[in-house]
Design a protein around this motif. Structure first.
Motif, PDB file in Angstrom:
ATOM      1  N   SER C 113       1.982  -6.902 -98.885  1.00  0.00           N
ATOM      2  CA  SER C 113       0.716  -7.232 -98.231  1.00  0.00           C
ATOM      3  C   SER C 113      -0.482  -7.031 -99.136  1.00  0.00           C
ATOM      4  O   SER C 113      -1.553  -7.537 -98.855  1.00  0.00           O
ATOM      5  CB  SER C 113       0.527  -6.389 -96.972  1.00  0.00           C
ATOM      6  OG  SER C 113       1.609  -6.576 -96.124  1.00  0.00           O
ATOM      7  N   ILE C 114      -0.346  -6.240-100.191  1.00  0.00           N
ATOM      8  CA  ILE C 114      -1.510  -6.022-101.050  1.00  0.00           C
ATOM      9  C   ILE C 114      -1.312  -6.662-102.416  1.00  0.00           C
ATOM     10  O   ILE C 114      -2.067  -7.542-102.811  1.00  0.00           O
ATOM     11  CB  ILE C 114      -1.837  -4.524-101.161  1.00  0.00           C
ATOM     12  CG1 ILE C 114      -2.216  -3.994 -99.769  1.00  0.00           C
ATOM     13  CG2 ILE C 114      -2.983  -4.305-102.145  1.00  0.00           C
ATOM     14  CD1 ILE C 114      -2.619  -2.574 -99.705  1.00  0.00           C
ATOM     15  N   PHE C 115      -0.257  -6.282-103.131  1.00  0.00           N
ATOM     16  CA  PHE C 115      -0.119  -6.761-104.512  1.00  0.00           C
ATOM     17  C   PHE C 115       0.092  -8.266-104.595  1.00  0.00           C
ATOM     18  O   PHE C 115      -0.552  -8.945-105.379  1.00  0.00           O
ATOM     19  CB  PHE C 115       1.026  -6.014-105.205  1.00  0.00           C
ATOM     20  CG  PHE C 115       0.573  -4.728-105.813  1.00  0.00           C
ATOM     21  CD1 PHE C 115       0.133  -3.690-105.022  1.00  0.00           C
ATOM     22  CD2 PHE C 115       0.560  -4.559-107.181  1.00  0.00           C
ATOM     23  CE1 PHE C 115      -0.308  -2.509-105.573  1.00  0.00           C
ATOM     24  CE2 PHE C 115       0.126  -3.374-107.742  1.00  0.00           C
ATOM     25  CZ  PHE C 115      -0.305  -2.340-106.943  1.00  0.00           C
ATOM     26  N   ILE C 116       0.995  -8.765-103.777  1.00  0.00           N
ATOM     27  CA  ILE C 116       1.283 -10.199-103.864  1.00  0.00           C
ATOM     28  C   ILE C 116       0.069 -11.002-103.425  1.00  0.00           C
ATOM     29  O   ILE C 116      -0.256 -12.036-104.002  1.00  0.00           O
ATOM     30  CB  ILE C 116       2.546 -10.523-103.049  1.00  0.00           C
ATOM     31  CG1 ILE C 116       3.692  -9.769-103.705  1.00  0.00           C
ATOM     32  CG2 ILE C 116       2.794 -12.015-102.968  1.00  0.00           C
ATOM     33  CD1 ILE C 116       5.050 -10.142-103.382  1.00  0.00           C
ATOM     34  N   GLN C 117      -0.649 -10.495-102.405  1.00  0.00           N
ATOM     35  CA  GLN C 117      -1.857 -11.183-101.938  1.00  0.00           C
ATOM     36  C   GLN C 117      -2.947 -11.129-103.007  1.00  0.00           C
ATOM     37  O   GLN C 117      -3.668 -12.098-103.205  1.00  0.00           O
ATOM     38  CB  GLN C 117      -2.356 -10.547-100.644  1.00  0.00           C
ATOM     39  CG  GLN C 117      -1.369 -10.561 -99.515  1.00  0.00           C
ATOM     40  CD  GLN C 117      -0.884 -11.943 -99.187  1.00  0.00           C
ATOM     41  OE1 GLN C 117      -1.656 -12.893 -99.187  1.00  0.00           O
ATOM     42  NE2 GLN C 117       0.408 -12.086 -98.969  1.00  0.00           N
ATOM     43  N   LEU C 118      -3.046  -9.995-103.678  1.00  0.00           N
ATOM     44  CA  LEU C 118      -4.028  -9.870-104.762  1.00  0.00           C
ATOM     45  C   LEU C 118      -3.740 -10.882-105.857  1.00  0.00           C
ATOM     46  O   LEU C 118      -4.633 -11.536-106.378  1.00  0.00           O
ATOM     47  CB  LEU C 118      -3.957  -8.462-105.367  1.00  0.00           C
ATOM     48  CG  LEU C 118      -4.872  -7.396-104.778  1.00  0.00           C
ATOM     49  CD1 LEU C 118      -4.622  -6.074-105.465  1.00  0.00           C
ATOM     50  CD2 LEU C 118      -6.321  -7.802-104.939  1.00  0.00           C
ATOM     51  N   ARG C 119      -2.474 -10.988-106.201  1.00  0.00           N
ATOM     52  CA  ARG C 119      -2.063 -11.899-107.255  1.00  0.00           C
ATOM     53  C   ARG C 119      -2.509 -13.331-106.942  1.00  0.00           C
ATOM     54  O   ARG C 119      -3.039 -14.034-107.792  1.00  0.00           O
ATOM     55  CB  ARG C 119      -0.539 -11.839-107.366  1.00  0.00           C
ATOM     56  CG  ARG C 119       0.065 -12.825-108.291  1.00  0.00           C
ATOM     57  CD  ARG C 119       1.527 -12.553-108.425  1.00  0.00           C
ATOM     58  NE  ARG C 119       2.272 -13.121-107.325  1.00  0.00           N
ATOM     59  CZ  ARG C 119       3.544 -12.809-107.055  1.00  0.00           C
ATOM     60  NH1 ARG C 119       4.173 -11.899-107.767  1.00  0.00           N
ATOM     61  NH2 ARG C 119       4.169 -13.370-106.071  1.00  0.00           N
ATOM     62  N   GLU C 120      -2.322 -13.720-105.671  1.00  0.00           N
ATOM     63  CA  GLU C 120      -2.708 -15.071-105.279  1.00  0.00           C
ATOM     64  C   GLU C 120      -4.235 -15.233-105.320  1.00  0.00           C
ATOM     65  O   GLU C 120      -4.739 -16.311-105.577  1.00  0.00           O
ATOM     66  CB  GLU C 120      -2.207 -15.384-103.865  1.00  0.00           C
ATOM     67  CG  GLU C 120      -0.740 -15.118-103.636  1.00  0.00           C
ATOM     68  CD  GLU C 120       0.167 -16.080-104.366  1.00  0.00           C
ATOM     69  OE1 GLU C 120      -0.116 -17.275-104.321  1.00  0.00           O
ATOM     70  OE2 GLU C 120       1.125 -15.628-105.015  1.00  0.00           O
ATOM     71  N   THR C 121      -4.938 -14.133-105.014  1.00  0.00           N
ATOM     72  CA  THR C 121      -6.392 -14.231-104.961  1.00  0.00           C
ATOM     73  C   THR C 121      -6.994 -14.330-106.361  1.00  0.00           C
ATOM     74  O   THR C 121      -7.971 -15.047-106.574  1.00  0.00           O
ATOM     75  CB  THR C 121      -6.971 -12.998-104.233  1.00  0.00           C
ATOM     76  OG1 THR C 121      -6.233 -12.804-103.031  1.00  0.00           O
ATOM     77  CG2 THR C 121      -8.429 -13.180-103.900  1.00  0.00           C
ATOM     78  N   LEU C 122      -6.408 -13.616-107.307  1.00  0.00           N
ATOM     79  CA  LEU C 122      -6.997 -13.564-108.653  1.00  0.00           C
ATOM     80  C   LEU C 122      -6.927 -14.907-109.367  1.00  0.00           C
ATOM     81  O   LEU C 122      -7.721 -15.176-110.261  1.00  0.00           O
ATOM     82  CB  LEU C 122      -6.277 -12.518-109.507  1.00  0.00           C
ATOM     83  CG  LEU C 122      -6.462 -11.069-109.101  1.00  0.00           C
ATOM     84  CD1 LEU C 122      -5.921 -10.153-110.160  1.00  0.00           C
ATOM     85  CD2 LEU C 122      -7.929 -10.772-108.858  1.00  0.00           C
ATOM     86  N   THR C 123      -5.985 -15.734-108.980  1.00  0.00           N
ATOM     87  CA  THR C 123      -5.788 -16.953-109.750  1.00  0.00           C
ATOM     88  C   THR C 123      -6.440 -18.177-109.103  1.00  0.00           C
ATOM     89  O   THR C 123      -6.065 -19.303-109.391  1.00  0.00           O
ATOM     90  CB  THR C 123      -4.284 -17.215-109.944  1.00  0.00           C
ATOM     91  OG1 THR C 123      -3.641 -17.057-108.685  1.00  0.00           O
ATOM     92  CG2 THR C 123      -3.668 -16.259-110.921  1.00  0.00           C
TER      93      THR C 123
END
Lengths: 534, 240, 208
Positions: C113-123
């Motif tokens: 819920s945090i890391f994978i979502q962050l990854r999508e947001t950064l790119t």
């Protein structure tokens, strides 16, 4: 009244216009727009919607959000079309329908297949990728004489190699392919990790055993000479021995560019897998988890030491008191729906905590509190929580045991039962707290019809819009988890909300830094996140 | 002891299981993950069904005994439950013609027949009634006349039109009025419902889902930690 | 014959449930109570065969794996529920499920819920060949994420600048929810059509 008027109008419209022309939608009936979140799957009882799928159908079984809708394959087959039954959870489904291009593919994710039989284990393997010549890679940039430019990514795909029916294996193997981004391709010896090696090994050994059987059968039938068979068996024996010790994988170099994908250099190598003891790709996850835990405990300790934090009011929670008071004035009961999930769902626990607080308020006024439970274990806990609340405020005799009961664990049967309770008991106030699925609107609309004040709280994002339109107050997502702390007004519980805020600030900071770095062309930050497995 | 031991259990198991995903020593993976999740927790959960039977039985028995209100319907609930349970567990697997078997839970059992021909249609009907409810919910927010409800409803309407052929037809008509693709000023773009729908789904919808997701994750983490560390203990039910 | 009986039963029950749209009536009540009873009975059957026989009886008594007596014993503690004096026993199985679930869930939540979502947001801006409209969408997306997160801050007063930001956040949320609402409508209507087809086609044969 609104419902009846609208319902009847819609019914007439449907009968007159839609149904006669709906032949086309027959096949698709019940599919489009459904998502996994619509269903609650428990104990094998679920809504079964049949639909047909023929090879030239162009039905997307994903909704817009690419959420997968799983289907359980049934044995039936009518006129060459396959009948599927929808099951809400991918993990329980035998088949999964994927949309690829214009055709639907059926990929095997059979629970009983070999892949799921063995526990997931990670292996670390070392392999020299010989096919990739040094001159091909220049500091992470691929140089190709054919003008294959604008390289996006160069990676290596490793697939286990077996002697088994290839079509089946391709499906399985593709799921576990691993990729090395080009940042990692500076060394010539590559370290890669692989999952489910046991399964591949088992498949390989099984296929070798099958071969052995086939040779013996051929010998018996006279298709094979004695000498030939002996040689074949001996060869098989060495292969079996080799397979038990080593494992062969094929490596393919894949270059992705703006103009397409190019693969080259299939290359086989025996590898010597070693079991890993620590999942290193989880290290960042653990670093952050532990940092969050420490922060939460520090905030908690500071609060215990007397530090106070400001917590803003939430409209839905400020209204609880008034809503309970209204029920007392009207002499009608309060209905509490604790969500349709099990005790291991954190949302259910949040709901139980909220119920404890609300039950105390209700008990003071001696208003009846009706709690129909969905899950038997949740039911036992709820019963104790409500009983305790009545004892807590000094009114143990006001607790009516028959008002806290188990209804059923079938999603729409539960909704039917709750609707019945609502129209008959006419509750003045209804609470919906916890996890909800498609049945949410069925209940909250009926509640609205009987004129109840309704307060909902859920972290099921797909159901929030329906609660917003049919309830007086809706707690969205995180507010559900904050609710019991709010209602209890316990500063220690409230302190964790401060910790959550700090956590969100860190997230915002990471996004800002990450995007700036990404725009500056610094990719290692994103790369760390990319290395975390899905 | 009645409180302390469960609290200690939660704390110990919570800490152990926090680290379990990090470790991939075969023994840990085979036993603490595979065995526990696939077998132990399932076995523990199996016994909970007894309470559901007991509760349903007691609730209806009380109603029948008191002859309160609509107690006649309580018989239906009891008959339904007992019949299904008896067919599944006690009934012998006699062949009763038409290729059906009396007992058991197989595909050709009476138990399955009742499920497929009574429970499934009723549940599917409940589900389909959502179409009516959705209409009345939309009508209500249409009357609410505050800016939030209006935003919600307008977006819903655009997305709905964008998902049916009507949306595309409107756009094609407007495009013709506009003078086709070649026109310099593409005012007809505002009628491109499919495109707008896609934009809404990709941008505001995805953004809010992400924001809520981050918040929910924080809430779940905090709640889990409160339970592990015994800060939140209402799940114990009692105070003794 | 059996086909006619089976569709007729299904059709009558379907109509009984639909009758709730008009008002609560004896037909709906019959269907409702029948549905609850049958569904609980169905669960009992499933749990008995798939759960009890599969996980308890067969492994312990037929295969002699006595280790499963331990979880069975823990599960039996649920029976403490029947008496007020022993009701505290149910805390043990619950504590075990909770401890395991909560502990295991923490790294999982962080990851999914945090890391994978962050990854999508950064790119968001990393698409190759990003256009002006893409940049605009990316900026709007980030604005949506940030304002909605600010709306959820519990320790910030919704006043002044924060108030305005939170207001924008709630507008974003409403547009997002509206999209979910709109997406669902067609699915629900096609479900209803499915039921009507059952009535008019499978049962009455009015439409072919």
């Amino acid at each position: 009244m609104i419902l009846k008027r609208f319902g009847l109008v819609l019914l007439i419209l449907l009968c007159v216009f839609v149904i006669p022309f709906s032949q086309q939608s027959d096949r698709v009936a019940g599919i489009s727009g459904l998502t996994v979140e619509d269903f609650k799957y428990d104990h094998g009882a679920s809504v079964i919607i049949k639909f047909k799928l023929s090879p030239d159908d162009n039905i997307s079984l994903f909704d817009y959000d690419k959420e997968k809708l799983a289907a359980v394959y049934t044995e039936e087959s009518e006129d060459g079309v396959t009948v599927f039954e929808l099951s809400p959870e991918g993990k329980l489904s035998a088949y999964e329908i994927l949309q690829s291009g214009e055709k639907n593919e059926v990929a095997i994710t059979d629970e009983n297949s070999l892949l799921k039989k063995n526990p997931v284990r990670y292996y670390r393997i070392y392999a020299k990728i010989g096919a990739l010549a040094e001159e091909d890679i220049d500091g992470g940039k691929y140089v190709n004489p054919d003008g294959f430019n604008e390289i996006r990514n160069i990676s290596i795909i490793g697939l286990p190699k077996y002697t088994y029916e290839q079509s089946v294996l391709d499906d399985i193997a593709l799921k576990d392919k691993f990729r090395l981004p080009y940042y990692n391709m500076t060394n010539k010896e590559y370290e890669v990790r692989i999952k489910n090696l046991d399964d591949y090994k088992e498949l390989l050994l099984n296929s070798l055993k099958e071969e052995k059987k086939a040779i013996k059968a051929a010998l018996k039938a006279g298709d094979l000479g004695k000498e030939e068979a002996k040689a074949d068996l001996a060869e098989l024996k060495t292969r079996l021995k080799e397979a038990k010790k080593n494992f062969t994988m094929s490596f393919t170099v894949v270059v992705e560019s703006a103009s397409g994908i190019l693969t080259f250099g299939e290359y086989y190598e025996a590898i010597h897998p070693r079991v890993e003891w620590i999942n290193l790709d989880k290290s960042w996850v653990y670093l952050f988890s532990i940092a969050f835990i420490i922060m939460l405990l520090i905030v908690y300790k500071l609060t215990k030491g007397g530090k106070e934090y400001f917590i803003r009011p939430i409209a839905g929670l400020s209204a609880v008191e008034e809503a309970v008071g209204r029920a007392t004035e009207m002499g009608r009961p309060v209905l509490y729906i604790s969500g349709l999930s099990s005790i291991s769902d954190i949302a259910t626990l949040a709901s139980i905590n909220i119920l404890g607080q609300i039950a105390k308020k209700v008990a003071i006024y001696e208003t009846p509190l009706i709690v129909p439970a969905y899950d038997p274990i949740v039911f036992t806990v709820i019963r104790e929580v409500v009983r305790e609340a009545y004892i807590d405020v000094g009114k143990p005799d006001a607790f009516q045991e028959e008002n806290v009961f188990y209804l059923t664990s079938a999603q729409f049967a539960y909704a039917a039962g709750v609707n019945g309770i609502m129209v008959r008991e006419k509750p003045a106030t209804v609470f919906y707290m916890g996890m909800f699925f498609a049945e949410a609107l069925l209940m909250s609309e009926t509640g609205n019809q009987v004129g109840a004040i309704q307060i909902a709280g859920t972290d099921a994002i797909t159901q929030v819009p329906f609660f917003i339109t049919s309830c007086d107050y809706t707690l969205i997502g995180e507010e559900l988890y904050a609710a019991s702390a709010y209602l209890s007004r316990d500063p220690l519980l409230l302190s964790t909300l401060k910790a959550q805020d700090y956590g969100k600030q860190v997230i915002m900071l990471i996004i800002i830094i990450g995007i700036i770095l990404e725009l500056m062309g610094v990719h290692w930050f994103t790369y760390i996140l990319q290395n975390i497995p899905d | 002891m009645k409180r302390q031991i469960p609290l200690m259990l939660v704390l110990t198991l919570g800490i152990i299981y926090f680290f379990v995903p990090l470790v991939s020593i075969p023994w840990v993976v085979d036993n603490l993950q595979y065995e526990v999740f696939n077998k132990w927790l399932k076995i523990i959960g199996v016994f909970a069904v007894i309470m559901s039977v007991a509760s349903l039985w007691r609730r209806n028995a009380v109603k029948i005994k008191r002859k309160s209100g609509d107690y006649a319907y309580s018989y239906l609930e009891l008959i339904g439950m007992v019949l299904m349970a008896a067919l599944a567990i006690i009934a012998p697997r006699w062949n009763i013609g038409n290729g059906m078997v009396l007992g058991g839970i197989g595909g050709n059992s009476v138990y399955n027949w009742i499920f497929m021909n009574m429970q499934v249609p009723m549940q599917a009907t409940m589900f389909s009634m959502l179409a009516f409810y959705i209409a009345s919910a939309a009508y209500r927010s249409f009357r609410a006349r505050n800016i939030e409800a209006t935003l919600l409803l307008i977006t819903a309407a655009i997305v709905m039109i964008g998902r049916v052929p009507l949306g595309e037809n409107i756009y094609q008509f407007m495009l013709k009025l506009n003078g086709g693709e070649a026109a310099a000023f593409q005012w007809s773009r505002i009628f491109d419902f499919q495109g707008i729908t896609q934009f809404i789904l990709d941008v505001p919808n995805a953004a809010t889902k992400r924001a809520i997701g981050f918040g929910v994750a924080m809430g779940m983490l905090a709640t889990s930690l409160k339970i592990i560390f015994g800060i939140e203990k209402s799940w114990l039910g009692g105070t003794e | 014959m059996i086909n006619i009986i089976q569709t007729t039963i299904g059709a009558i029950l379907t109509l009984s449930i639909f009758s709730f749209l008009y008002k609560d009536n004896p037909l709906y009540r019959i269907a409702e109570h029948l549905l609850i009873g049958i569904s609980v009975g169905y669960i009992i059957g499933q749990q008995y065969h798939m759960g009890f026989m599969n996980y308890v009886i067969t492994p312990i008594f037929k295969e002699g794996q006595l280790i499963y007596l331990i979880p069975s014993f823990i599960g039996l503690m649920y029976l403490g529920f029947f008496s007020q004096k022993t009701s505290w026993l149910i805390r043990f199985p619950i504590a075990i499920s909770l401890g395991i679930g909560a502990g295991y869930g923490i790294p999982y939540t962080f990851q999914a819920s945090i890391f994978i979502q962050l990854r999508e947001t950064l790119t968001v801006f990393s698409e190759p060949g990003i256009t002006g409209f893409g940049i605009f969408s990316g900026v709007l997306f980030l604005l949506g994420v940030f304002t909605a997160i600010v709306y959820f801050f519990f320790s910030w007063k919704h006043r002044g600048v924060v108030g305005i930001v939170a207001k924008v956040g709630i507008y974003f949320l409403m547009i997002g929810f509206g999209a979910s609402f709109g997406l669902t409508v067609m699915g629900r209507i096609s479900l209803l059509i499915g039921r009507f087809l059952f009535l008019f086609k499978d049962w009455l044969h009015i439409i072919s």
